[in-house]
Design an enzyme around this catalytic site. Structure first.
Site, PDB file in Angstrom:
ATOM      1  N   ALA A 150       0.815  -1.332  -0.068  1.00 50.22           N
ATOM      2  CA  ALA A 150       0.519  -0.257   0.468  1.00 50.22           C
ATOM      3  C   ALA A 150       0.716   1.123   0.044  1.00 50.22           C
ATOM      4  CB  ALA A 150      -0.713  -0.300   1.450  1.00 50.22           C
ATOM      5  N   VAL A 158      13.286  -0.665  17.626  1.00 50.17           N
ATOM      6  CA  VAL A 158      14.653  -0.004  18.787  1.00 50.17           C
ATOM      7  C   VAL A 158      16.147  -0.972  18.148  1.00 50.17           C
ATOM      8  CG1 VAL A 158      15.587   0.367  20.253  1.00 50.17           C
ATOM      9  CG2 VAL A 158      12.785  -0.084  20.639  1.00 50.17           C
ATOM     10  N   ILE A 197      19.427  -4.746  15.413  1.00 49.18           N
ATOM     11  CA  ILE A 197      20.222  -5.211  16.254  1.00 49.18           C
ATOM     12  C   ILE A 197      18.890  -5.815  17.530  1.00 49.18           C
ATOM     13  CG2 ILE A 197      20.982  -5.174  18.937  1.00 49.18           C
ATOM     14  CD1 ILE A 197      21.667  -1.966  17.850  1.00 49.18           C
ATOM     15  N   GLY A 219      23.837  12.054   5.228  1.00 46.15           N
ATOM     16  CA  GLY A 219      22.083  11.275   5.429  1.00 46.15           C
ATOM     17  C   GLY A 219      22.406  11.069   6.631  1.00 46.15           C
ATOM     18  N   ASP A 230      12.778  11.269  19.782  1.00 45.59           N
ATOM     19  CA  ASP A 230      13.245   9.396  19.453  1.00 45.59           C
ATOM     20  C   ASP A 230      13.458   8.945  20.419  1.00 45.59           C
ATOM     21  OD1 ASP A 230      13.741   7.655  16.717  1.00 45.59           O
ATOM     22  OD2 ASP A 230      15.408   7.166  17.646  1.00 45.59           O
ATOM     23  N   LYS A 245      11.770   5.208  22.355  1.00 42.72           N
ATOM     24  CA  LYS A 245      12.689   4.379  21.997  1.00 42.72           C
ATOM     25  C   LYS A 245      12.686   3.423  24.060  1.00 42.72           C
ATOM     26  CE  LYS A 245      15.276   3.946  17.782  1.00 42.72           C
ATOM     27  NZ  LYS A 245      16.189   4.920  17.586  1.00 42.72           N
TER      28      LYS A 245
END
Lengths: 442, 442
Positions: free
Chosen positions: A46, A133, A137, A188, A202, A206
């Site tokens: 989608a 998270v 990892i 970037g 952010d 987490k």
């Protein structure tokens, strides 16, 4: 022995991660399916605009703008749109239709996790979020499964690649915060609007997820204490290294029990902290992530790897897809998120740690004694004091001579430290408090 | 929603790990059970001699010498006796009675794994073994589940605490191999008979388990190439550090595809190797373990923690017990070990890596050229040569002057290197080949 069936997989979102997941399913679906004992069929992706140009090998006929129809009849729905809506509504629709859901949407989980996990439990579906998270990892599964019989005491996580990259540039390349951010943007590692990263939003999301999982307790996002890295200066970083530390933005989840102080609960917090150079987290460079977990029986563990790139996140998402597929093959309801420990979420004022405080003070007799007394009056005991005389602008302009004091404390209560800093700022011998950083990982 | 039931848990073995697991189940069983939605009842601990004095809180009435009776009627059997028999027979009995089995027995799994996994699959039971590799470090679950949708390319593991402790003492304390082994024995890091550790047998068993899991292919233990650390000298370790490396005993599992050489398969091997100082594995000190995994999409990951102590291993075992209990609560057959990739297991001669070779040579004109030619004739290309003149005993005794050459090669085939070393040993200008170490992690 196992009946072979076809599992229908829908991917919501055609961005970097969504495209990678779709590509991998198309390329390796048969191989994965043969290991699982079921076919993995990508029924559609989608996207907002099916006609937008895109750099992917997904056949045109698999693209659709109608996410709701795509969900119907899917066994596994992979949500990679990000944001709160329509992701939340679509995930609820998917769960209510009995599909398992895989998501990397930490913002949604940190704010609406309980609603989503409850919806999953109601219908016996499962919500997977290993990719939310630490990119690739594996940390969700180890916390939920491997350490399920142990007791997590503390988590120190470098969970945001952008800020680790910036702080690492400052530490190892001597760049200022502004220069390092510019480098990160150029390469970037930082988005055009870096607020979510550098202000710690952010990392706080987490931290809420990790703490909820580690302590079997719902940790609302707004109870995660959050400080970003924008106040960290190159001077802080240099002074830290001189003192044997490196500055890292840490997501900290901690079980705190102090009977004497009637403190019993959990703390989730994010702030830049000094980490000793010989701590395993100090060696985490660039945009890498690492989660350091201390458990009662297991002792210290560390999980290290690349932060969230498209292909790394896709690896974690596909691991979850395989887990969901295996669960469909073997049957049985999902495992509910356990939040029944229901511990108190502590405010930052209840936290105990060590501090390093940098002060500009008058360079005159008796100053050290007055400052030491001030700390002592607030119940904060000193471990180290380092004084350096600076030829400040003020001095060159003929003002009173100034000195820089770098003070390391023993363990102290956050509330006591805050009161100390408040008193320092009004003290007549202190020109300014230029840095307050906590020390973690000792 | 979930019907509450009691799960009967039997522990086989009353040693360090068995006692810890039993203690934890008695102390925390209720808390764990409330999270799982089932009671966890320790029904007994099978020991050799119920009357032997033991340092544990296990009530006397839970001890039994009759393991077979204990297994009957248990839902989960935890095997912590070690060794091949009677562990193998008891595990098969448990699986055939429908119980899930948790074990930390790497020796048994590495030699009889296929038989045990097949028995589990036949009856829909599950065999858990997170504790068999890396103590408390979660590595089995990440490999089996988290990376299930990815492709593992290589694993470099420090999986033996004793040898890492010894090599670390040599590197950081300048102890000789003998001194370091004595220190390890004194501090309890080495057993009275250290053969299994220092000769690499323990690491080879773990390499077989990790490689089987990572590559979905059965890797027989006797196809794991194995070299221990007994040949490593303090001079090797010092020369390594000078060249920017540290010596580590590595368990290496590698997917090797080289179409030009018609090589396509997997390699599992154990040997002491030079690891670059800036590699994350180089910072793994003391008796700690770490497993560095490179996967196609996830990139490099590392899992770090304490090696196998009793309490750490108990943490991993209890995590498996909780997983088994959850599976009993939700029902459904177990997940079969997938070995259907069935790749070729390659001999060491097919491996390609870099080497560092230390030679004692005659100190006379033309020697370097002759040695370089000899490497070149065998298809091994040189990267670095470092020469140092040594005042050897021979020289002091009036013999011809000698020099030490430390030669680093580019990537070369193991077979070519072996032929080169054979030629070197017979060359008239070479007094002796004193060290051949592979370089890994570049």
């Amino acid at each position: 022995m196992i009946e072979y069936r076809n599992l229908r997989i829908a991917v919501l979102g055609g961005g970097s991660v969504g495209s990678q997941v779709a590509d991998q399913l198309l390329r390796h679906g048969d191989e994965l399916g043969s290991r699982i004992g079921a076919g993995l069929e990508l029924v559609g992706v989608a996207v907002r605009d099916v006609d937008a140009p895109r750099d992917t090998e997904i056949p045109r006929e698999l693209l659709t703008a109608d996410a709701e129809s795509l969900i119907l009849g899917s066994d596994i729905v992979v949500e990679l749109m990000g944001g709160i809506e329509p992701a939340r509504t679509l995930i609820l629709q998917a769960l209510n239709s009995g599909a398992d859901v895989v998501t990397a949407n930490k913002a949604l989980l940190a704010t609406h996790g309980p609603e989503l996990f409850e919806a999953a439990e109601q219908v016996g579906a499962q919500l997977y979020y290993e990719a939310a998270v630490g990119g690739a990892i594996p940390i969700i599964r180890p916390l939920r499964d491997s350490l399920a019989g142990d007791r997590v005491e503390r988590i120190l996580g470098i969970v945001n690649g952008t800020t680790n990259f910036i702080l690492d540039r400052m530490d190892r390349h001597g760049e200022s915060m502004e220069e390092a951010l510019a480098t990160a943007t150029e390469l970037g590692y930082a988005e055009a609007d870096p607020t979510a990263d550098i202000e710690g939003f952010d990392a706080a999301q987490k931290a809420a997820l990790l703490a909820s999982l580690a302590f079997h307790t719902r940790i609302p996002l707004d109870e995660v204490h959050r400080e970003g890295i924008t106040q960290v200066t190159l001077d802080d970083v240099r002074a830290a290294r001189k003192a044997g530390y490196v500055v890292k933005l840490l997501a900290i989840c901690e079980r705190i029990v102090d009977a004497a102080a009637s403190v019993d609960g959990v703390s989730a917090r994010v702030y830049p902290a000094l980490v000793p150079l010989d701590h395993p987290l100090a060696a985490v460079h660039g945009a890498n992530n690492a989660i350091f977990v201390e458990a009662e029986a297991a002792g210290p563990l560390m999980f290290y790897g690349a932060g969230a790139g498209g292909i790394q996140t896709a690896s974690a998402v596909l691991g979850d897809v395989v887990s969901a597929a295996r669960r469909h093959v073997v049957g049985g309801p999902g495992v509910a998120e356990s939040t029944n420990a229901d511990l108190t979420v502590l405010p930052i004022s209840a936290v105990t740690t060590r501090y390093q405080i940098t002060l500009q003070v008058a360079d005159e007799p008796g100053v050290l004694a007055r400052i030491a007394t001030l700390f002592s009056e607030h119940g904060v005991s000193l471990e180290t004091i380092e004084q350096s005389i600076v030829a400040s602008d003020a001095e060159q302009a003929g003002s009173a001579p100034a000195a820089t004091l770098v003070i390391g404390t023993h363990e102290a209560r956050e509330a006591d430290l805050a009161a100390t800093v408040a008193a320092l700022t009004t003290s007549t011998v202190v020109h300014s408090v230029t840095g307050v950083l906590r020390v973690e990982g000792l």
